[in-house]
Design a protein around this motif. Structure first.
Motif, mmCIF file in Angstrom:
data_model
loop_
_atom_site.group_PDB
_atom_site.id
_atom_site.type_symbol
_atom_site.label_atom_id
_atom_site.label_comp_id
_atom_site.label_asym_id
_atom_site.label_seq_id
_atom_site.Cartn_x
_atom_site.Cartn_y
_atom_site.Cartn_z
ATOM 1 N N VAL A 16 0.855 -1.176 0.000
ATOM 2 C CA VAL A 16 0.000 0.000 0.000
ATOM 3 C C VAL A 16 0.893 1.227 0.000
ATOM 4 O O VAL A 16 1.879 1.292 0.721
ATOM 5 C CB VAL A 16 -0.901 0.011 1.258
ATOM 6 C CG1 VAL A 16 -1.787 1.234 1.277
ATOM 7 C CG2 VAL A 16 -1.729 -1.248 1.328
ATOM 8 N N SER A 17 0.528 2.203 -0.809
ATOM 9 C CA SER A 17 1.336 3.413 -0.868
ATOM 10 C C SER A 17 1.212 4.194 0.430
ATOM 11 O O SER A 17 0.376 3.907 1.280
ATOM 12 C CB SER A 17 0.891 4.273 -2.047
ATOM 13 O OG SER A 17 -0.435 4.679 -1.847
ATOM 14 N N GLU A 18 2.002 5.205 0.559
ATOM 15 C CA GLU A 18 1.979 6.051 1.745
ATOM 16 C C GLU A 18 0.572 6.596 1.967
ATOM 17 O O GLU A 18 -0.185 6.794 1.034
ATOM 18 C CB GLU A 18 2.957 7.218 1.571
ATOM 19 C CG GLU A 18 4.411 6.812 1.541
ATOM 20 C CD GLU A 18 4.894 6.295 2.879
ATOM 21 O OE1 GLU A 18 4.451 6.792 3.923
ATOM 22 O OE2 GLU A 18 5.733 5.377 2.870
ATOM 23 N N SER A 19 0.234 6.838 3.202
ATOM 24 C CA SER A 19 -1.078 7.360 3.534
ATOM 25 C C SER A 19 -1.269 8.729 2.897
ATOM 26 O O SER A 19 -0.393 9.588 2.967
ATOM 27 C CB SER A 19 -1.225 7.473 5.051
ATOM 28 O OG SER A 19 -2.438 8.091 5.373
ATOM 29 N N SER A 20 -2.403 8.914 2.276
ATOM 30 C CA SER A 20 -2.692 10.197 1.658
ATOM 31 C C SER A 20 -3.473 11.098 2.609
ATOM 32 O O SER A 20 -3.891 12.179 2.227
ATOM 33 C CB SER A 20 -3.470 9.991 0.360
ATOM 34 O OG SER A 20 -4.683 9.339 0.650
ATOM 35 N N LEU A 21 -3.691 10.641 3.835
ATOM 36 C CA LEU A 21 -4.425 11.431 4.811
ATOM 37 C C LEU A 21 -3.497 12.414 5.502
ATOM 38 O O LEU A 21 -2.359 12.090 5.839
ATOM 39 C CB LEU A 21 -5.072 10.530 5.857
ATOM 40 C CG LEU A 21 -6.102 9.523 5.356
ATOM 41 C CD1 LEU A 21 -6.564 8.642 6.507
ATOM 42 C CD2 LEU A 21 -7.269 10.232 4.720
ATOM 43 N N SER A 22 -4.017 13.581 5.751
ATOM 44 C CA SER A 22 -3.240 14.586 6.475
ATOM 45 C C SER A 22 -3.222 14.225 7.955
ATOM 46 O O SER A 22 -4.099 13.498 8.436
ATOM 47 C CB SER A 22 -3.866 15.969 6.287
ATOM 48 O OG SER A 22 -5.125 16.016 6.947
ATOM 49 N N GLU A 24 -4.112 16.036 10.334
ATOM 50 C CA GLU A 24 -5.359 16.531 10.908
ATOM 51 C C GLU A 24 -6.493 15.534 10.692
ATOM 52 O O GLU A 24 -7.310 15.298 11.583
ATOM 53 C CB GLU A 24 -5.748 17.887 10.300
ATOM 54 C CG GLU A 24 -4.784 19.004 10.633
ATOM 55 C CD GLU A 24 -3.545 19.028 9.748
ATOM 56 O OE1 GLU A 24 -3.549 18.381 8.663
ATOM 57 O OE2 GLU A 24 -2.559 19.659 10.152
ATOM 58 N N GLU A 25 -6.558 14.945 9.493
ATOM 59 C CA GLU A 25 -7.596 13.956 9.186
ATOM 60 C C GLU A 25 -7.403 12.701 10.037
ATOM 61 O O GLU A 25 -8.377 12.125 10.538
ATOM 62 C CB GLU A 25 -7.565 13.594 7.701
ATOM 63 C CG GLU A 25 -8.572 12.557 7.285
ATOM 64 C CD GLU A 25 -10.019 13.028 7.341
ATOM 65 O OE1 GLU A 25 -10.899 12.154 7.393
ATOM 66 O OE2 GLU A 25 -10.254 14.242 7.359
ATOM 67 N N ILE A 26 -6.179 12.284 10.216
ATOM 68 C CA ILE A 26 -5.901 11.118 11.061
ATOM 69 C C ILE A 26 -6.329 11.389 12.494
ATOM 70 O O ILE A 26 -6.965 10.551 13.136
ATOM 71 C CB ILE A 26 -4.404 10.739 10.975
ATOM 72 C CG1 ILE A 26 -4.077 10.240 9.564
ATOM 73 C CG2 ILE A 26 -4.045 9.707 12.032
ATOM 74 C CD1 ILE A 26 -2.604 10.052 9.301
ATOM 75 N N ALA A 27 -6.023 12.579 13.009
ATOM 76 C CA ALA A 27 -6.417 12.946 14.369
ATOM 77 C C ALA A 27 -7.930 13.023 14.501
ATOM 78 O O ALA A 27 -8.501 12.588 15.508
ATOM 79 C CB ALA A 27 -5.788 14.280 14.753
ATOM 80 N N GLN A 28 -8.594 13.554 13.484
ATOM 81 C CA GLN A 28 -10.048 13.657 13.506
ATOM 82 C C GLN A 28 -10.695 12.270 13.525
ATOM 83 O O GLN A 28 -11.637 12.028 14.275
ATOM 84 C CB GLN A 28 -10.530 14.456 12.305
ATOM 85 C CG GLN A 28 -12.014 14.685 12.271
ATOM 86 C CD GLN A 28 -12.448 15.456 11.039
ATOM 87 O OE1 GLN A 28 -11.761 15.468 10.018
ATOM 88 N NE2 GLN A 28 -13.598 16.110 11.129
#
Length: 107
Positions: A16-22, A24-28
């Protein structure tokens, strides 16, 4: 005679490629999961004393909005019950184990 190559083909190291989530999105998303768990846990704690004697180590899935729950001795059976009740997958549940800690595995 055909000679085979001595080098093996290169395979990518990550499936799986690197996470495209910021961040902030991960924290949310993490905060939303914690909030959901905080709504489910009190329901589990209320139900556990009355269910643990007859259903020790069974799995229980709890919907915090309706406070509806499902019981089954097997995780696969529990998931099947949820799928039968909600075939379109519109519900969210938290799964616990009816034991002293509520955990489903080793921690």
């Amino acid at each position: 005679m055909t000679q085979l190559s001595q080098t093996s083909p290169k395979h990518p190291r990550r499936i799986v490629s690197e996470s495209s989530l910021s961040p902030e999105e991960i924290a949310q998303r993490s905060a939303a999961r914690e909030e959901f768990a905080a709504r489910c846990r009190p329901i589990f704690e209320r139900l556990r004393p009355e269910l643990i004697e007859d259903h020790y180590n069974w799995f229980i899935a709890i919907d915090p909005d309706s406070e509806h729950y499902f019981l089954d001795p097997n995780l696969e059976g529990l998931i099947e019950k949820i799928r039968q009740k909600y075939p379109d997958g519109v519900t969210q549940s938290t799964i616990y184990r009816l034991n002293e800690t509520g955990t489903c595995g080793r921690i």
